[in-house]
Design an enzyme around this catalytic site. Structure first.
Site, short mmCIF file in Angstrom:
data_model
loop_
_atom_site.label_atom_id
_atom_site.label_comp_id
_atom_site.label_asym_id
_atom_site.label_seq_id
_atom_site.Cartn_x
_atom_site.Cartn_y
_atom_site.Cartn_z
N PHE A 123 58.39 32.29 15.29
CA PHE A 123 59.37 31.35 15.42
C PHE A 123 58.96 30.07 14.97
O PHE A 123 57.60 29.76 15.06
CB PHE A 123 58.98 31.10 17.08
CG PHE A 123 59.62 30.16 17.80
CD1 PHE A 123 60.77 30.35 18.61
CD2 PHE A 123 58.88 29.10 18.35
CE1 PHE A 123 61.28 29.21 19.28
CE2 PHE A 123 59.45 28.15 19.10
CZ PHE A 123 60.62 28.14 19.76
N THR A 126 57.33 23.77 15.32
CA THR A 126 56.64 22.65 15.08
C THR A 126 56.42 22.39 13.58
O THR A 126 56.47 23.07 12.67
CB THR A 126 55.21 23.14 15.49
OG1 THR A 126 55.20 23.62 16.61
CG2 THR A 126 54.12 22.03 15.39
N PRO A 128 55.11 18.47 10.91
CA PRO A 128 54.17 17.53 10.91
C PRO A 128 54.47 16.35 11.96
O PRO A 128 53.70 15.80 12.71
CB PRO A 128 54.10 17.00 9.67
CG PRO A 128 54.51 18.36 8.83
CD PRO A 128 55.43 18.84 9.67
N GLY A 131 56.02 18.04 17.20
CA GLY A 131 54.78 18.80 17.84
C GLY A 131 55.39 18.83 19.43
O GLY A 131 56.16 19.27 19.86
N SER A 132 54.64 18.11 20.07
CA SER A 132 55.03 17.77 21.68
C SER A 132 56.52 17.30 21.61
O SER A 132 57.28 17.72 22.22
CB SER A 132 54.16 16.87 22.33
OG SER A 132 52.91 17.63 22.48
N ILE A 157 52.41 27.90 12.43
CA ILE A 157 53.39 29.09 12.88
C ILE A 157 52.53 30.35 13.16
O ILE A 157 51.85 30.95 12.11
CB ILE A 157 54.43 29.20 11.99
CG1 ILE A 157 55.39 27.87 11.86
CG2 ILE A 157 55.62 30.47 12.51
CD1 ILE A 157 55.72 27.17 13.18
N GLU A 363 52.22 26.34 22.55
CA GLU A 363 53.58 26.67 23.19
C GLU A 363 53.73 25.28 24.32
O GLU A 363 54.04 25.65 25.72
CB GLU A 363 53.61 28.08 23.89
CG GLU A 363 53.75 28.99 22.58
CD GLU A 363 54.44 30.28 23.08
OE1 GLU A 363 55.07 30.40 24.12
OE2 GLU A 363 53.93 31.27 22.40
N1 CAA Z 1 66.16 25.14 28.69
C1 CAA Z 1 67.28 24.81 27.99
N2 CAA Z 1 67.50 23.49 27.90
C2 CAA Z 1 66.46 22.34 27.85
C3 CAA Z 1 65.33 22.73 28.40
C4 CAA Z 1 64.87 24.05 28.84
N3 CAA Z 1 64.05 24.48 29.49
N4 CAA Z 1 64.64 21.75 28.37
C5 CAA Z 1 65.23 20.65 28.04
N5 CAA Z 1 66.69 21.30 27.67
C6 CAA Z 1 67.84 20.63 27.05
C7 CAA Z 1 68.15 19.41 27.92
O1 CAA Z 1 69.00 19.73 28.85
C8 CAA Z 1 68.72 18.39 26.88
O2 CAA Z 1 69.93 18.85 26.79
P1 CAA Z 1 71.14 17.84 26.57
O3 CAA Z 1 70.72 16.79 25.45
O4 CAA Z 1 72.44 18.51 26.46
O5 CAA Z 1 71.21 16.87 27.85
C9 CAA Z 1 67.67 18.80 25.42
O6 CAA Z 1 67.30 19.88 25.80
C10 CAA Z 1 67.09 17.85 25.35
O7 CAA Z 1 66.05 17.79 26.37
P2 CAA Z 1 65.25 16.68 26.72
O8 CAA Z 1 65.84 15.15 26.56
O9 CAA Z 1 64.32 16.81 28.03
O10 CAA Z 1 64.06 16.60 25.50
P3 CAA Z 1 62.57 16.08 25.11
O11 CAA Z 1 63.03 15.74 23.50
O12 CAA Z 1 62.54 14.85 26.01
O13 CAA Z 1 61.82 16.99 25.20
C11 CAA Z 1 59.88 18.18 25.95
C12 CAA Z 1 61.37 17.58 26.40
C13 CAA Z 1 59.62 19.11 27.29
C14 CAA Z 1 58.80 17.55 26.17
C15 CAA Z 1 60.02 19.11 24.73
O14 CAA Z 1 60.12 18.50 23.70
C16 CAA Z 1 58.82 20.03 24.62
O15 CAA Z 1 59.06 21.27 25.45
N6 CAA Z 1 58.14 19.90 24.12
C17 CAA Z 1 56.90 20.98 23.57
C18 CAA Z 1 57.26 21.83 22.51
C19 CAA Z 1 56.63 23.11 22.42
O16 CAA Z 1 56.37 23.71 23.54
N7 CAA Z 1 56.03 23.31 21.33
C20 CAA Z 1 55.34 24.65 21.04
C21 CAA Z 1 55.76 25.24 19.84
S1 CAA Z 1 55.59 26.77 19.65
C22 CAA Z 1 54.09 27.41 19.60
O17 CAA Z 1 53.23 26.44 20.13
C23 CAA Z 1 53.91 28.91 19.51
C24 CAA Z 1 52.60 29.59 19.14
O18 CAA Z 1 52.01 29.22 18.25
C25 CAA Z 1 52.11 30.48 19.68
#
Ligand code: CAA
Length: 640
Positions: A123, A126, A128, A131-132, A157, A363
């Site tokens: 997946f 992320t 540069p 990230g968050s 990744i 995540e």
């Molecule tokens: N499910 C579905 N839709 C969602 C949702 C969810 N859980 N959360 C938000 N949305 C939707 C919202 O409804 C919104 O939709 P609209 O524009 O239609 O209103 C849209 O997404 C944007 O939402 P926000 O305005 O709340 O978004 P934001 O930019 O403020 O971000 C955040 C919120 C929770 C901080 C988010 O950016 C986030 O989760 N950040 C962390 C990212 C993350 O977890 N990265 C990990 C990468 S993967 C990884 O690490 C894998 C690995 O190596 C193992």
């Protein structure tokens, strides 16, 4: 609340535990030491069906529930946290979005081999600058005929390089924030899709983590996952489930460390008996067991909620946060029980201690889990600034740069144009410094990356450094792994910082960690044969070309045959960033009640307003879809 796993769950646990103890545990130390991916073992694991644990049998899966999958991740992590995340990233992040949002055709083509364990998934979200703040995605996908052209980079990744199928998030409509992001299924091996270095990590070293690079990758239109603009929601919904996997990973690591500590406490004798008889140790064991039990309930409960199609986003975030927090506490106490022995390489607790930390980071950091949890309880926090801020163009890691990248003409012509531009900016090549000048004091540096190739090619770097009057530097791997230069000459976040006037990066791809070490350079020049290398976005000037061809030409162009005069004390030059054209006015309106922005290009699906409808043409009875304010409560977001 009474909760118990079924006999079927426990039989599955026993089978995976037996496999993990036989196939992973004996090799875990070696894999950790050598950064070795358990390729053969994962193939065998896949043949047994476990890579498709929670997917329906009709799609090649095992047809088990989400709890069974969590138990699978837990059991692998109990012996090796790295192996645990391979399963988690494959099932939750690689396969899930295809299962949940894919068309029947996409599921047949991609989900089936993933669930059968014939292919591995990953997946790519992320970046540069994302990230968050995952909405800050900058990778782009531009529709050209029947293809989307994918350009950009993804970092950190999991399963990167090892996986065959990637779900990638990219911007299809710029400047409209998260709603302009779409998801795509991308296959390894497609032209222009390459991988950066495998990261040298603190823990989970048996898992692969790599940078993904996209250079005009042609993604067929039919590989878009879900609808255009739905990507961010797909990413968020996928992460909701992914967090159960990471929670299970943390739980498994904690369980492994705890069991090792209990066993050791019974064996180790001090003060005339096993240390398990000492209250100080007993209390540690009691605390660990209690925390693990609480975490297990949270993880299994989130898995059950998801299985039963009940809301589970908050519970998954709570489980991920709690399980990873207590995991750190448990591995710390477990190592303490082992005393000096636990501090030695080869001891499981030493590895568990390092493996645990990542669970509070990836995540979604645990701070982001708090954002998610609080937003479920209190509603979405008002944004400090509305969507236009999201749409604001992000600058490169090294700040605004000229980005004059020379691709056209012969190699000689490109080199001449570069030298001309550098001279016009005021770089004086009649003066120079010693090639061994400390990086922090150097006015200019010529630096080598892994792209330089064999050690003999360092001669090219030395020649160029002499001809340009510069000191020699390098990327971290060139100093640390290849030993081409002494360790005190590598430039980067953890190395030396260069803040002089001219930095010439040769064969350096431009990992964030390197770029952070040159962000204060007045001028950055990049020479790299990969046009998609991130260094170019961070450079003032660049030549796309082979270092073997470009460096001798550049050396010749800068060498006037005279000895360099000693450089005067450095006068820091001003950066000459390219001027961005002013943003065009747009017809967007912002709700004064909640900050929602009406974007004409998108319309308002819930209010049945077609995309393209101008604000002034909205019916008078239209209300804000977020807070219900009337049309009159809106003000222009930008000059009409
Ligand atoms: N499910 C579905 N839709 C969602 C949702 C969810 N859980 N959360 C938000 N949305 C939707 C919202 O409804 C919104 O939709 P609209 O524009 O239609 O209103 C849209 O997404 C944007 O939402 P926000 O305005 O709340 O978004 P934001 O930019 O403020 O971000 C955040 C919120 C929770 C901080 C988010 O950016 C986030 O989760 N950040 C962390 C990212 C993350 O977890 N990265 C990990 C990468 S993967 C990884 O690490 C894998 C690995 O190596 C193992």
């Amino acid at each position: 609340m009474y909760f118990k796993t079924t006999q079927e769950h426990e039989e599955l646990r026993a089978a995976i535990r037996e496999w993990a103890e036989r196939e992973i545990k004996p090799y875990a130390f070696q894999m950790d030491q050598n950064n070795e991916f358990p390729r053969e073992q994962m193939k065998d694991f896949g043949k047994r069906g476990y890579l498709g644990l929670p997917y329906p049998t009709e799609y090649g899966g095992m047809g088990k529930d989400i709890l069974s999958y969590a138990i699978g991740v837990e059991e692998l992590s109990r012996v090796d946290g790295g192996t645990g995340v391979i399963l988690s990233a494959h099932v939750s992040l690689g396969a899930y979005p295809i299962f949940a949002y894919g068309t029947e055709e996409q599921k047949r083509k991609y989900l089936v081999p993933l669930a059968k364990g014939e292919k591995l998934g990953a997946f790519g979200l992320t970046e540069p600058n994302a990230g968050s703040d995952a909405g800050g995605t900058e990778t782009t996908a531009e529709l050209v005929g029947d293809y989307y052209l994918l350009n950009g980079e993804k970092i950190f990744i999991t399963n990167g390089g090892e996986a065959d199928i990637y779900v990638i998030f990219a911007v299809t409509t710029p400047d409209i924030g998260t709603r302009g992001i779409s998801a795509f299924i991308v296959e390894k091996g497609w032209e222009g899709f390459t991988f950066g270095d495998h990261y040298d990590k603190m823990g989970i070293r048996s898992s692969a983590t790599a940078q993904l690079l996209f250079d005009n990758v042609k993604v067929p239109k039919e590989n878009m996952l879900g609808k255009e603009g739905q990507g961010f929601k797909i990413a968020m919904a996928t992460l909701d489930g992914g967090r159960i996997g990471i929670a299970a990973q943390a739980l498994g690591i904690a369980q492994g460390a705890y069991e090792a500590a209990v066993e050791y406490a019974k064996e180790r004798e001090q003060f005339g008996g096993p240390i398990a008889q000492l209250q100080a140790i007993q209390f540690k064991i009691a605390e660990m067991a209690t925390k693990i039990r609480a975490a297990r309930f949270m993880v299994y409960s989130a898995a059950e909620l998801k299985e039963n199609h009940e809301p589970y986003g908050m519970e998954a975030a709570m489980a991920k946060k709690y399980a990873s927090d207590i995991c750190l506490e448990v591995v710390n106490e477990a190592l303490q029980v082992f005393g000096g022995s636990g501090y030695l390489k080869g001891m499981e607790v030493e590895r568990f201690y390092r493996d645990a930390k990542i669970c509070t980071i990836y995540e979604g950091t645990n701070e982001i889990q708090n954002v998610v949890i609080a937003s479920h309880i209190l509603g979405k926090a008002a944004k400090a600034s509305s969507a236009p801020a999201k749409a604001k163009k992000k600058t490169a890691v090294t700040g605004p740069r000229k980005n004059m990248i020379l691709k056209d003409g012969t190699a000689k012509e490109r080199v001449e144009r570069l030298v001309e531009a550098l001279k016009a900016d005021g770089h004086d090549f009649s003066v120079g410094i010693d090639i061994n000048t400390p990086i922090g004091e150097a006015e200019r540096v010529v630096s080598a990356g892994k792209g330089i190739g064999s050690k003999e090619n360092m001669k090219l770097i030395e020649d160029l450094a002499r001809a340009s009057g510069a000191a020699i530097g390098s990327s971290r791997p060139v100093a640390e792994q290849l030993h081409y230069v002494p360790i005190n000459r590598y430039v980067g976040m953890s190395g030396q910082k260069f803040s002089g006037n001219l930095y010439i990066a040769c064969g350096i791809s431009g990992a964030v960690q390197h770029l952070k070490g040159i962000k204060d350079a007045a001028t950055i020049v990049a020479i790299n044969n990969k046009a998609s290398a991130p260094i170019f976005k961070n450079a003032d000037y660049g030549i796309v070309g082979d270092v073997n061809e470009i460096l001798p030409l550049l050396t010749a162009a800068l060498d006037d045959g005279k000895a360099k005069k000693p450089a005067p004390p450095m006068v820091k030059m001003k950066r000459k960033a390219r001027k961005e054209p002013a943003a065009a006015p747009v017809g967007r309106y912002v709700c004064m009640g909640c900050g929602y922005e009406y974007i004409p290009e998108l319309g308002d699906e819930a209010g049945e307003i077609a995309p393209g409808t101008k604000f002034k043409d909205l019916p008078q009875e239209w209300i804000c879809p977020e807070c219900g304010e009337e049309k009159s409560s809106f003000i222009p977001a930008a000059k009409e």
